[in-house]
Design a protein around this motif. Sequence first.
Motif, PDB file in Angstrom:
ATOM      1  N   UNK A 147       0.826  -1.197   0.000  1.00 54.59           N
ATOM      2  CA  UNK A 147       0.000   0.000   0.000  1.00 54.59           C
ATOM      3  C   UNK A 147       0.870   1.261   0.000  1.00 54.59           C
ATOM      4  N   UNK A 148       0.215   2.395  -0.256  1.00 59.01           N
ATOM      5  CA  UNK A 148       0.880   3.706  -0.216  1.00 59.01           C
ATOM      6  C   UNK A 148       1.594   3.887   1.124  1.00 59.01           C
ATOM      7  N   UNK A 149       2.810   4.332   1.058  1.00 60.18           N
ATOM      8  CA  UNK A 149       3.571   4.569   2.279  1.00 60.18           C
ATOM      9  C   UNK A 149       4.504   3.426   2.633  1.00 60.18           C
ATOM     10  N   UNK A 150       4.377   2.288   1.939  1.00 57.21           N
ATOM     11  CA  UNK A 150       5.259   1.165   2.253  1.00 57.21           C
ATOM     12  C   UNK A 150       6.628   1.434   1.626  1.00 57.21           C
TER      13      UNK A 150
ATOM     14  N   UNK B 167     -10.253  -0.760   1.762  1.00 56.50           N
ATOM     15  CA  UNK B 167     -10.855  -0.271   0.533  1.00 56.50           C
ATOM     16  C   UNK B 167     -11.041  -1.396  -0.457  1.00 56.50           C
ATOM     17  N   UNK B 172      -5.620   1.755  -1.756  1.00 59.53           N
ATOM     18  CA  UNK B 172      -4.758   2.907  -1.479  1.00 59.53           C
ATOM     19  C   UNK B 172      -3.308   2.575  -1.827  1.00 59.53           C
ATOM     20  N   UNK B 173      -3.050   2.445  -3.130  1.00 61.42           N
ATOM     21  CA  UNK B 173      -1.679   2.229  -3.591  1.00 61.42           C
ATOM     22  C   UNK B 173      -1.046   3.573  -3.891  1.00 61.42           C
ATOM     23  N   UNK B 174       0.289   3.593  -3.987  1.00 57.39           N
ATOM     24  CA  UNK B 174       0.960   4.821  -4.395  1.00 57.39           C
ATOM     25  C   UNK B 174       0.902   4.947  -5.915  1.00 57.39           C
ATOM     26  N   UNK B 203       1.516   1.858   7.598  1.00 62.89           N
ATOM     27  CA  UNK B 203       1.087   3.071   6.904  1.00 62.89           C
ATOM     28  C   UNK B 203      -0.402   3.289   7.169  1.00 62.89           C
ATOM     29  N   UNK B 237       1.027  12.622   1.662  1.00 64.11           N
ATOM     30  CA  UNK B 237       1.756  11.841   2.670  1.00 64.11           C
ATOM     31  C   UNK B 237       1.311  12.250   4.063  1.00 64.11           C
ATOM     32  N   UNK B 240      -0.005   9.419   6.194  1.00 65.12           N
ATOM     33  CA  UNK B 240       1.009   8.395   6.489  1.00 65.12           C
ATOM     34  C   UNK B 240       1.935   8.908   7.606  1.00 65.12           C
ATOM     35  N   UNK B 279       4.731  12.131  -7.004  1.00 60.98           N
ATOM     36  CA  UNK B 279       4.704  11.111  -5.952  1.00 60.98           C
ATOM     37  C   UNK B 279       6.086  10.667  -5.517  1.00 60.98           C
ATOM     38  N   UNK B 286       9.831   8.172   2.518  1.00 56.75           N
ATOM     39  CA  UNK B 286       9.527   7.041   3.410  1.00 56.75           C
ATOM     40  C   UNK B 286      10.785   6.269   3.806  1.00 56.75           C
TER      41      UNK B 286
END
Lengths: 352, 352
Positions: A147-150, B167, B172-174, B203, B237, B240, B279, B286
Amino acid sequence: MSEENIKDSEVDIVIGALQADLSSFLNEWRPIISRFHLIIVQDPDLKDELNIPEGFDLDVYTKSDIDRIVGSSGSAFFSGYSCRYFGYLISRKKYIISIDDDCFPAKDNMGNSIDAVAQHITNLTTPATPFFFNTLYDPFREGADFVRGYPFSLRSGVTSAISCGLWLNLADYDAPTQALKSQLRNSRYVDAVITVPARALMPVSGINIAFDREAVGPTLFPALKLAQEGNFRWETMEDIWSGMCAKVVCDHLGLGVKSGLPYVWRKERGSAIDSLRKEWEGVKLMEEVVPFFQSVRLPQTATTAEDCVVEIAKTVKEQLGRVDPVFSRAAEAMVEWVKLWKIGSGSPLVFR
Amino acid sequence: MSEENIKDSEVDIVIGALQADLSSFLNEWRPIISRFHLIIVQDPDLKDELNIPEGFDLDVYTKSDIDRIVGSSGSAFFSGYSCRYFGYLISRKKYIISIDDDCFPAKDNMGNSIDAVAQHITNLTTPATPFFFNTLYDPFREGADFVRGYPFSLRSGVTSAISCGLWLNLADYDAPTQALKSQLRNSRYVDAVITVPARALMPVSGINIAFDREAVGPTLFPALKLAQEGNFRWETMEDIWSGMCAKVVCDHLGLGVKSGLPYVWRKERGSAIDSLRKEWEGVKLMEEVVPFFQSVRLPQTATTAEDCVVEIAKTVKEQLGRVDPVFSRAAEAMVEWVKLWKIGSGSPLVFR
């Protein structure tokens, strides 16, 4: 890494026989396990001859084999549910899958039969992610991702060493819970595999488990024996204890432990109420065991699973030994186990 | 503790309006949210007047309200997805539930509509179990319990402070993941709620979240602003970053964070490929953020969420400030946030 890379010949299925008649067990599992080699270890306390159907590639070990190979103390070491560990010791395969003889193949939410062996192999041959939690569970499953933030630097993961499966119908509760909620059955199929995060401890159940024998075989042993241990899971602690060791060792060595799929269907057996008197010993011990394993730290010089087990045994003896003699005996059994393991891996002739 | 103890009047539903027409959003959520008070905060960058259907108990806050209440710097602080945090600040309720305005009620595996609000409240009002992992997931769910080996002394659990929902459809992927796997949609409904273990970082996504405002409200703030931040989730971000703070604070204060149910259905919006250029900044950060939060330790003197945030801000400035100025700005914003929070809770008149 993917399961395509694993040959069937790299897997041993180890079954501890606590009951003599394995015909319905093996026949129900046949479509899933018949292409693998089986190691069946008969509980040394079980006197009857095993009833095993035709058509499997298997080796059976009995009390006399155990005594011959590990000496006359072997039968006590490997009695009851602990007999399966003899199979772990004697195996020469990279991966071991072990399922209790009162479990049967389960079905998923769609009614499809679950191939527990394939799922365990997938769990072990795809990376684990112990250093950061992925909220969408196993990122290596089809249809999932990180996921986002990984952090990208953590997305390659680490080698998976242990795969802990779950149970439908009769879940792995302790005797007090089972006695108090005698109608409680697990019917929730959770379609997920989770890497248990580094430094988080868990109760590893031996009912439905797979592991990388080369990486962590020495950490899975029968060491903590309760005085009144019997032949029901809720009367035993040996898997919980060695599972705590195994998790601490995996964290130290940078290996992953997964929990979740596959499920097996666990049949009813015995009376929890009859076991209550025995079980309290194990329940009380956990109050000491968990804080101990939360605090134990391994030295950087411990670089193999064998080293780690010897180090943990030393600390168990020092710190827990004065609390209860059962822990001193466990520490001694751990040292003994590592000796057996080293003899076994050094001199295959002794063991086959 | 159980959800029966919660009055509807103890909950605020906070919606950040990034689009002017909220009619389909609110109408779809109506059966689930109409009995609660809503706080709608309009993105200060959004010029159009909001379209809000009749029949809700709600307060709307716009740029002029924000400027009036927190001063003229407020609009920058609360722009884009960060507008919702103004609602967190202005609320006087114990619990806040916040869902992005591009999400709709989802259905479970049986095709039943999911009441995300009820599930969040259940998550927050039943204990969490961060100190030992329960392999059968949430032991407080109906039909579940603690498994064998779970110490009885840990079975009462701790207070839950944060509930992170998931979801279906667009996960919620980047932006890189979404761009690379443009067909990737999440269709796996995992019927589980997990306490994320103590000391494990994760995250936290702001898309579908609920929390105990009294316990951890000060830890959820808009502090980390990317230079090229836009109005797509994968370009942000802020959630996160504050989620990492919140998890560290919960671990320090002995509070629980849950992840899993409820799911929301997330609609398609924007092009991930267009966002890729922006992005990467967040993705790169991160790599610094995760090791920082894994190592940060809070002093015993920090006994409230406000204290903890101020302490973290200090360490961010010292350790991450030299890596990238974005972190120094985040540290300043965190201190500013705690000031606003204290003014708000001390003088309700200023804020209503």
